[in-house]
Design a protein around this motif. Structure first.
Motif, short mmCIF file in Angstrom:
data_model
loop_
_atom_site.label_atom_id
_atom_site.label_comp_id
_atom_site.label_asym_id
_atom_site.label_seq_id
_atom_site.Cartn_x
_atom_site.Cartn_y
_atom_site.Cartn_z
N VAL A 173 1.18 -1.14 -0.20
CA VAL A 173 0.16 -0.43 -0.11
C VAL A 173 1.12 1.20 -0.07
O VAL A 173 2.22 1.34 0.46
N GLU A 174 0.61 2.06 -1.40
CA GLU A 174 1.04 3.29 -0.99
C GLU A 174 0.35 4.42 -0.16
O GLU A 174 1.23 5.52 0.06
N LEU A 175 -0.31 4.79 -0.51
CA LEU A 175 -1.87 5.86 0.29
C LEU A 175 -2.93 5.89 1.00
O LEU A 175 -3.47 4.05 0.46
N LYS A 225 4.35 5.33 4.47
CA LYS A 225 3.28 5.56 3.59
C LYS A 225 3.32 7.33 3.38
O LYS A 225 3.32 7.81 4.22
N TYR A 226 1.69 7.18 2.36
CA TYR A 226 1.05 8.80 2.46
C TYR A 226 -0.45 8.67 2.57
O TYR A 226 -0.54 7.30 2.73
N SER A 244 1.28 13.19 14.00
CA SER A 244 2.65 13.35 14.18
C SER A 244 4.26 12.33 14.34
O SER A 244 5.25 12.45 13.85
N THR A 245 3.12 11.07 14.80
CA THR A 245 4.57 10.16 15.32
C THR A 245 4.75 9.18 13.74
O THR A 245 5.18 8.64 13.64
N PRO A 266 6.25 10.36 4.47
CA PRO A 266 7.38 9.82 4.86
C PRO A 266 8.64 10.83 4.93
O PRO A 266 8.41 12.40 4.58
N TYR A 267 9.11 10.96 6.04
CA TYR A 267 10.45 12.11 6.63
C TYR A 267 11.60 12.06 5.71
O TYR A 267 12.33 13.39 4.91
#
Length: 268
Positions: A173-175, A225-226, A244-245, A266-267
């Motif tokens: 899964v990407e989004l 993920k987004y 935010s975690t 992702p950061y």
């Protein structure tokens, strides 16, 4: 009952203009308002009159009377098993489609799909990507499946809560997109216009954050993920803090310039 008699009865009880009454009638009867304006002798059925009263007295949604709602140009079947899709959620889909194109995303999941409006709209615009959707309500899933069939798209629907139905394939899964329950319990209890929509689709707990707290517990699975969520303009900052975690959080506005959406990337 003739239209003149109906107007007289409704106006006397509710003190609203004839034009507004005719606008509501045109939606219930699925006729252009000109049909009622040009003939004051037109007959109105008792069923239509009862629906009109129920809408005016109790706030019963017209969409549940007509069993349909227009969403991004497509007509969706709706009943009391699913939330009525709102115009703000069209903005959520538009954001998602742009993101999918920009990031070349191939696999999307929609959590709490209800009528299937989000998942089906994405699949119609981007037919080559994989779209899955879930809902905790089996009755809602049946409505979503019906809408997918009517609108000619292939979306895989699953029954279950939050991320549970997708844990086996979460790496692909990407989004993740969702218009989850985010309304505070006390607000629902005080608002008569929400009483006919499924409580499970609206109630986000005492602070409106139950879903977001739940999904944040899966943060270890979601770092790559987004995520794109709809929430309330009144609690959006609280939601952003909770999420935010997971990754880098942005608050995005809807078409009315209200801060309504949370986008997480992702950061790295």
């Amino acid at each position: 009952m003739k239209i003149t008699e109906l107007l007289s009865k409704i106006q006397g009880e509710f003190k609203i203009s004839p034009f507004r009454i005719l606008k509501i009638l045109s939606k219930i009867e699925d006729k252009d308002i000109s049909f009622f304006l040009k003939d004051s002798e037109v007959e109105i059925s008792h069923q239509t009159f009862d629906f009109l009263l129920k809408h005016l007295k109790e706030g019963y949604p017209i969409e549940y009377i007509t069993k349909k709602v227009l969403f991004l140009g497509n007509e969706f079947f709706v009943d009391e098993n699913v939330l009525i899709p709102r115009i703000e959620t069209e903005d959520l889909v538009i954001l998602a489609v742009n993101l999918i194109k920009n990031k070349n995303i191939k696999h999307v999941i929609d959590i709490g799909t209800g009528s299937g409006a989000i998942a089906i709209s994405i699949k119609k615009q981007l037919p080559k990507i994989k779209v899955q959707a879930s809902d905790i309500s089996e009755a809602a899933i049946k409505v979503a499946q019906y809408n997918a069939q009517r609108l000619g798209v292939n979306v895989e629907f699953k029954i279950g809560d939050c991320l549970d139905p997708f844990l086996k394939d979460i790496e692909e899964v990407e989004l993740i997109i969702s218009n989850p329950p985010y309304v505070e319990t006390s607000f629902i209890e005080q608002n008569r216009f929400l009483k006919y929509e499924p409580r499970i689709s609206l109630d986000g707990g005492y602070d409106g954050q139950s879903f977001f707290k739940k999904i944040s517990k899966y943060s270890h699975l979601l770092k790559s993920k987004y995520l794109l969520f709809e929430t309330s303009e009144f609690t959006v900052k609280k939601t952003a803090e909770i999420l935010s975690t997971i990754g880098k959080v942005q608050i995005l506005p809807d078409s009315f310039k209200k801060e309504r959406f949370i986008f997480i990337s992702p950061y790295y």
